[in-house]
Write a protein that holds these residues in place. Structure first.
Motif, PDB file in Angstrom:
ATOM      1  N   UNK A   1     -10.939  24.503   5.473  1.00 37.45           N
ATOM      2  CA  UNK A   1     -10.936  25.304   6.676  1.00 37.45           C
ATOM      3  C   UNK A   1     -11.996  24.812   7.664  1.00 37.45           C
ATOM      4  N   UNK A   2     -13.180  24.504   7.153  1.00 38.56           N
ATOM      5  CA  UNK A   2     -14.262  24.039   8.019  1.00 38.56           C
ATOM      6  C   UNK A   2     -13.919  22.688   8.649  1.00 38.56           C
ATOM      7  N   UNK A   3     -13.255  21.849   7.883  1.00 39.62           N
ATOM      8  CA  UNK A   3     -12.848  20.545   8.412  1.00 39.62           C
ATOM      9  C   UNK A   3     -11.798  20.717   9.507  1.00 39.62           C
ATOM     10  N   UNK A   7     -12.138  19.394  13.383  1.00 41.38           N
ATOM     11  CA  UNK A   7     -11.141  18.545  14.032  1.00 41.38           C
ATOM     12  C   UNK A   7     -10.602  19.229  15.276  1.00 41.38           C
ATOM     13  N   UNK A   8     -10.315  20.518  15.177  1.00 36.77           N
ATOM     14  CA  UNK A   8      -9.814  21.281  16.334  1.00 36.77           C
ATOM     15  C   UNK A   8     -10.835  21.293  17.462  1.00 36.77           C
ATOM     16  N   UNK A  13     -12.619  19.860  22.711  1.00 35.53           N
ATOM     17  CA  UNK A  13     -13.715  19.283  23.495  1.00 35.53           C
ATOM     18  C   UNK A  13     -13.267  18.084  24.314  1.00 35.53           C
ATOM     19  N   UNK A  14     -12.459  17.223  23.689  1.00 34.26           N
ATOM     20  CA  UNK A  14     -11.934  16.048  24.398  1.00 34.26           C
ATOM     21  C   UNK A  14     -11.039  16.471  25.555  1.00 34.26           C
ATOM     22  N   UNK A  76     -20.336  23.607  18.401  1.00 33.74           N
ATOM     23  CA  UNK A  76     -20.125  24.733  17.484  1.00 33.74           C
ATOM     24  C   UNK A  76     -20.244  24.322  16.025  1.00 33.74           C
ATOM     25  N   UNK A  77     -19.960  23.072  15.729  1.00 31.83           N
ATOM     26  CA  UNK A  77     -20.038  22.587  14.346  1.00 31.83           C
ATOM     27  C   UNK A  77     -21.284  21.721  14.203  1.00 31.83           C
ATOM     28  N   UNK A  78     -22.280  22.217  13.508  1.00 29.11           N
ATOM     29  CA  UNK A  78     -23.510  21.493  13.183  1.00 29.11           C
ATOM     30  C   UNK A  78     -24.123  20.781  14.385  1.00 29.11           C
ATOM     31  N   UNK A  79     -24.594  21.535  15.379  1.00 28.19           N
ATOM     32  CA  UNK A  79     -25.185  20.893  16.552  1.00 28.19           C
ATOM     33  C   UNK A  79     -26.535  20.234  16.227  1.00 28.19           C
TER      34      UNK A  79
END
Length: 120
Positions: A1-3, A7-8, A13-14, A76-79
């Protein structure tokens, strides 16, 4: 789920960064054409040139807003501290641009209102 979330966030972001680039590119081309026309055909009208730049500032603020959103999503993911610093710099830049744009727009509205009342 975290992965999946990571990816999302990368794709979102892109996409947001691409939107920011598109907004700034369209605004730059529009401003170049409008500014060139204004300088060639209305060289003595300071207000006309100023309106071209104010319109451009709107595009820049729009682009910065999407860039800020992209950076928020990306962090949002590990800044890292570098990511947080970049996010803060964009937020501060956008805030200052918005403040000065609103101030200039207020001046222009006031001038137009005075000119409109003088015509009546």
């Amino acid at each position: 789920m975290e992965q999946w979330l990571a990816v999302s966030a990368g794709y979102v972001g892109f996409a947001l960064e691409a939107m920011a680039v598109l907004i700034i590119a369209v605004g730059s081309v529009k401003t170049f054409i409008a500014g060139l026309g204004t300088m060639l055909f209305k060289p003595s009208l300071h207000d006309a040139i100023r309106e071209v730049w104010l319109d451009y500032a709107r595009y820049l603020i729009g682009g910065l807003t999407f860039q800020l959103a992209a950076d928020i999503v990306s962090t949002t993911i590990a800044p890292t501290w570098d990511d947080i610093g970049r996010l803060a710099a964009i937020a501060v830049t956008r805030t200052f641009l918005s403040y000065f744009l609103e101030r200039d727009l207020g001046d222009i509205r006031e001038r137009r209102q005075v000119a409109s009342e003088a015509e009546d």
